[in-house]
Design a protein around this motif. Structure first.
Motif, PDB file in Angstrom:
ATOM      1  N   ASN A  63      15.722 -16.238 -21.243  1.00 34.33           N
ATOM      2  CA  ASN A  63      16.931 -15.441 -21.245  1.00 34.33           C
ATOM      3  C   ASN A  63      17.973 -15.831 -20.340  1.00 34.33           C
ATOM      4  OD1 ASN A  63      17.831 -13.044 -22.479  1.00 34.33           O
ATOM      5  ND2 ASN A  63      18.322 -12.675 -20.347  1.00 34.33           N
ATOM      6  N   MET A  70      26.916  -9.845 -21.984  1.00 35.42           N
ATOM      7  CA  MET A  70      26.363 -10.938 -23.105  1.00 35.42           C
ATOM      8  C   MET A  70      25.069 -11.839 -22.421  1.00 35.42           C
ATOM      9  SD  MET A  70      29.700 -12.429 -24.943  1.00 35.42           S
ATOM     10  CE  MET A  70      30.281 -13.171 -23.091  1.00 35.42           C
ATOM     11  N   SER A  71      24.156 -11.950 -23.484  1.00 31.59           N
ATOM     12  CA  SER A  71      23.164 -12.730 -22.969  1.00 31.59           C
ATOM     13  C   SER A  71      22.413 -13.622 -24.302  1.00 31.59           C
ATOM     14  CB  SER A  71      21.755 -11.921 -22.293  1.00 31.59           C
ATOM     15  OG  SER A  71      21.315 -11.175 -23.251  1.00 31.59           O
ATOM     16  N   VAL A  72      21.932 -14.441 -24.280  1.00 27.93           N
ATOM     17  CA  VAL A  72      21.308 -15.505 -25.152  1.00 27.93           C
ATOM     18  C   VAL A  72      19.442 -15.368 -24.760  1.00 27.93           C
ATOM     19  CG1 VAL A  72      21.049 -17.545 -26.213  1.00 27.93           C
ATOM     20  CG2 VAL A  72      23.235 -16.575 -25.479  1.00 27.93           C
ATOM     21  N   PHE A 108      21.157 -13.315 -29.597  1.00 30.02           N
ATOM     22  CA  PHE A 108      22.299 -13.348 -28.943  1.00 30.02           C
ATOM     23  C   PHE A 108      22.592 -11.606 -28.920  1.00 30.02           C
ATOM     24  CE2 PHE A 108      26.907 -12.386 -28.757  1.00 30.02           C
ATOM     25  CZ  PHE A 108      27.173 -13.075 -27.614  1.00 30.02           C
ATOM     26  N   THR A 109      22.837 -11.230 -27.628  1.00 35.76           N
ATOM     27  CA  THR A 109      23.050  -9.715 -27.374  1.00 35.76           C
ATOM     28  C   THR A 109      24.526  -9.508 -26.779  1.00 35.76           C
ATOM     29  OG1 THR A 109      20.660  -9.431 -27.150  1.00 35.76           O
ATOM     30  CG2 THR A 109      21.937  -7.668 -26.221  1.00 35.76           C
ATOM     31  N   TYR A 110      25.111  -8.502 -27.423  1.00 34.16           N
ATOM     32  CA  TYR A 110      26.399  -8.212 -26.836  1.00 34.16           C
ATOM     33  C   TYR A 110      26.209  -6.672 -26.589  1.00 34.16           C
ATOM     34  CZ  TYR A 110      31.258  -7.149 -26.308  1.00 34.16           C
ATOM     35  OH  TYR A 110      32.661  -6.852 -25.986  1.00 34.16           O
TER      36      TYR A 110
END
Length: 113
Positions: A63, A70-72, A108-110
């Motif tokens: 992660n 934001m994270s991937v 992808f998280t936003y």
């Protein structure tokens, strides 16, 4: 049926797992290895005891936090490509073979505030 002494259903004599984990606030990574020994699935299946054969499992994820919103994430399952096998009588008579294959996920998280 045969008078054979059977182990406790669902329990393996040999089990172990190990996890490596790293997290510095920006990058978090985990790698998990599990070994499960032979286990009794059912004492009476088609006239005999059915066993899950030993298998190993390796999974992991990485992660990356870009910022507070934001994270991937990249996840991997069944990295070794291990199959699940079942058999009767100490592995002498195969019953089932399942090959679930390797699995990869990219997310992808936003988050909004």
């Amino acid at each position: 049926i045969t008078g054979e002494k059977l182990p406790l259903e669902g329990a393996s004599e040999d089990n172990y797992s190990s996890t490596l984990y790293y997290d510095d606030g920006t990058i978090a990574a985990r790698l998990n290895f599990t070994h499960r020994g032979r286990a009794l699935r059912s004492p009476r299946t088609q006239g005999g005891a059915l066993f899950d054969e030993p298998h190993d499992s390796l999974s992991g994820n990485i992660n990356y936090t870009i910022n507070d919103n934001m994270s991937v994430r990249f996840s991997m399952s069944n990295i070794l490509g291990e199959a699940n096998r079942q058999s009767f009588i100490e592995g002498a008579f195969p019953y089932a073979y399942r090959q679930p294959g390797k699995s990869y996920t990219l997310a992808f998280t936003y988050k909004t505030n």
